[in-house]
Design a protein around this motif. Sequence first.
Motif, mmCIF file in Angstrom:
data_model
loop_
_atom_site.group_PDB
_atom_site.id
_atom_site.type_symbol
_atom_site.label_atom_id
_atom_site.label_comp_id
_atom_site.label_asym_id
_atom_site.label_seq_id
_atom_site.Cartn_x
_atom_site.Cartn_y
_atom_site.Cartn_z
ATOM 1 N N PRO A 140 34.094 84.167 70.768
ATOM 2 C CA PRO A 140 35.360 83.916 70.200
ATOM 3 C C PRO A 140 35.092 83.101 68.938
ATOM 4 C CG PRO A 140 35.287 82.486 72.187
ATOM 5 C CD PRO A 140 33.770 83.146 72.076
ATOM 6 N N ASP A 141 35.974 83.285 67.786
ATOM 7 C CA ASP A 141 36.044 82.589 66.618
ATOM 8 C C ASP A 141 36.401 81.007 67.095
ATOM 9 O OD1 ASP A 141 35.908 85.027 65.205
ATOM 10 O OD2 ASP A 141 37.831 85.200 65.963
ATOM 11 N N GLU A 177 40.618 76.706 65.405
ATOM 12 C CA GLU A 177 40.651 75.266 64.703
ATOM 13 C C GLU A 177 41.615 74.446 65.721
ATOM 14 O OE1 GLU A 177 42.057 76.555 60.529
ATOM 15 O OE2 GLU A 177 41.382 78.605 61.213
ATOM 16 N N PRO A 178 41.125 73.286 65.681
ATOM 17 C CA PRO A 178 41.936 72.320 66.374
ATOM 18 C C PRO A 178 43.373 72.416 66.046
ATOM 19 C CG PRO A 178 40.522 70.985 64.947
ATOM 20 C CD PRO A 178 40.330 72.477 64.806
ATOM 21 N N MET A 179 44.419 72.415 67.034
ATOM 22 C CA MET A 179 45.783 72.715 66.682
ATOM 23 C C MET A 179 46.485 71.261 66.969
ATOM 24 S SD MET A 179 48.131 75.606 67.935
ATOM 25 C CE MET A 179 49.205 74.809 69.024
ATOM 26 N N ALA A 195 47.388 72.616 50.548
ATOM 27 C CA ALA A 195 46.177 73.236 50.354
ATOM 28 C C ALA A 195 45.783 74.619 51.320
ATOM 29 C CB ALA A 195 45.265 72.128 50.853
ATOM 30 N N PRO A 196 45.898 75.625 50.473
ATOM 31 C CA PRO A 196 45.951 76.832 51.012
ATOM 32 C C PRO A 196 44.768 77.121 52.169
ATOM 33 C CG PRO A 196 45.148 77.143 48.817
ATOM 34 C CD PRO A 196 45.448 75.920 48.927
ATOM 35 N N GLU A 197 45.043 77.475 53.239
ATOM 36 C CA GLU A 197 43.892 77.773 54.240
ATOM 37 C C GLU A 197 42.962 78.859 53.947
ATOM 38 O OE1 GLU A 197 44.771 77.466 59.085
ATOM 39 O OE2 GLU A 197 46.141 78.358 58.083
ATOM 40 N N GLY A 244 40.603 81.913 54.178
ATOM 41 C CA GLY A 244 40.512 82.986 55.442
ATOM 42 C C GLY A 244 39.076 82.739 56.029
ATOM 43 N N VAL A 245 39.029 83.083 57.145
ATOM 44 C CA VAL A 245 37.855 82.847 57.804
ATOM 45 C C VAL A 245 36.929 84.092 57.774
ATOM 46 C CG1 VAL A 245 36.721 82.616 60.250
ATOM 47 C CG2 VAL A 245 39.118 81.723 59.841
ATOM 48 N N ARG A 290 34.005 86.678 57.753
ATOM 49 C CA ARG A 290 33.247 87.504 58.798
ATOM 50 C C ARG A 290 32.168 88.325 58.332
ATOM 51 N NH1 ARG A 290 34.315 86.872 63.924
ATOM 52 N NH2 ARG A 290 33.549 88.865 64.248
#
Lengths: 340, 269
Positions: A303-304, A307-309, A333-335, A337-338, A340
């Motif tokens: 699983p990716d 990120e801690p929530m 601060a724009p997230e 993209g992960v 891959r």
Amino acid sequence: MLGALDQGLISALVALGVFLTFRILNFADLTVDGSFSAGTAMAAILLFNGTSPVAATLIGALAGAAAGCVTGFLHTKAHIDPLLSSILVMLAMYSVNTRIMWLGKDGVQRATVPLLGKHTVFTWLAENYGRDSWVTVGVIAAGVLVMVVFVNWFLGTNFGLAVMATGDNPAMASSLGISTDFAKIVTLGVSNGLVGLSGAVWAQYVGTAAIGDGTGWILIGLASVILGNALLGTRYVALMTLGVVVGSVLYRVAIYFALKWNFLSNTDMKFITAALVVIALVLSASKHVRTLGSWLSPWRRKPDAPEPMAVAPNQFSPFATADAATQPGPVVAPEKGVAR
Amino acid sequence: MTSASTPALDLEHVSKTFYAGTPNERRALRDVALTLRPGDFVTIIGSNGAGKSTLLNVIAGSLPLDAGTVLIDGRDVTRLAEFKRAVSIARVFQDPAAGTSPHLSIEQNLSVAWNRGRRHTLGRGLTAARRARFRTELATLEQGLESRMSHRVGLLSGGQRQALSLLMASFTKPRLLLLDEHTAALDPERAELVLRLTAQVIADHHLTALMVTHNMDHALRLGNRLVMMHEGRIIRALNPDEKAGATVADLLDMFGDARAQLDDRTLLA
């Protein structure tokens, strides 16, 4: 051995039905024992009265579907708990099925309908290839495969996705305009229709229908689903449905050998099945076994890293602490993209 | 029937009491009236237990009303089931897990949301055309989700799930968008992102929206009107002009004044 394969394949239809309610709809439906008997009783009495085998089988399936819809109505419209509403229908079906078996043309009130000498879906196969043959196994397997394809098609439709959403997150489903009541009733109908179909075929396979035939099928179905999903994983619906069939066949073959080598008597079966389901449920709730299972699964996928929530509701509530509200908002601060 | 003057949402004398007739009786909404014109974006603030979430729940139909009426585009939906109202009302919940289906993939979730207001037919839920559409829509979230469409939503972070919920709620252009503290469960950075996306989709689709928030700064930055609630009542409403000039300090003053007045009245009554 061939007989065990036949039986495993026929009961795979029960497992497919149980899969739809337990896994997809998240609904503990015990109607199964009643709808299986509805299938055996309805198909048997129709054949006894001379109806064509295909029609008898289909009407048997419809009888099961009707029982499932009643459970659905009791749950959604009368707001009875899933477990209780299905137990009620299962119990009531015992009387209904008895009545169905009294519908013989000769008016005799039977508790067992013999199909000896009646024309069934297996007559042609038995006459040409004998009672146990690979051809019979193949024909039943083909029929089951059609039903596997049907279930996959059903779940891939707009309505099927709505059903899956209903089982997974009912509140979200409602908020997206899905009638969760309708989704539940239809799915319970389809599920118990598969169970009724299995019963109808089963009666013709064993050549008789008795009132107690349905007892314990819910556990056999559940054991098959748990076993199959453990073997083939739960990543894709197609693999889950195939796994259910594999689980059902393996279960029958295992029992065949246990009986053959005199480990067990036929009367031990219900206990063994119940014990198997308990073990499987306990194991599947165990974190260690799940980890092990995901390692062994050929379809395991890392699983990716989630990120801690941060769950901090009311962190900035101005009404709780006036000072907090006057703090400047955090810098945008724009997230990223992960990748891959 | 729908004309420019028909309100998108009209609440009249809306009341809701929980546990009526028991020692735990709580009057969550007391004779609330609120009207939204098409294109209005109203932010709602208020203390805990002010009735903000209850208000959204009765509008969406997940809670039945004790009294009053709810009109959407002039149509009385007070007695309409939640799933039927969902044709015109979309929601984003506080809990990122609430607005998405964890075991379905991103594209399956989007497909289910895309069917809002459509019949749930036996046609394919996912077609090439739909996938292409979803890919474009996902790209606007700038989360890289467009390359992970077959992944289960349960694997996404809270911020990503909330961004996806927002897209699912908005891309069918509902008549009314309800946002229930939808940034409260996120860390400040993600909250900021989801807030920015919220402003963006509401502007892009010209949506009429109601946003409940605990954050006064957010309530002032977004929307054209502001409503302040306390103990089940709307105690102050700011029109676009008043809201434009207001600061957090002003809001705190207004809240203090309004509450003091209310408490005096309760004392005298």
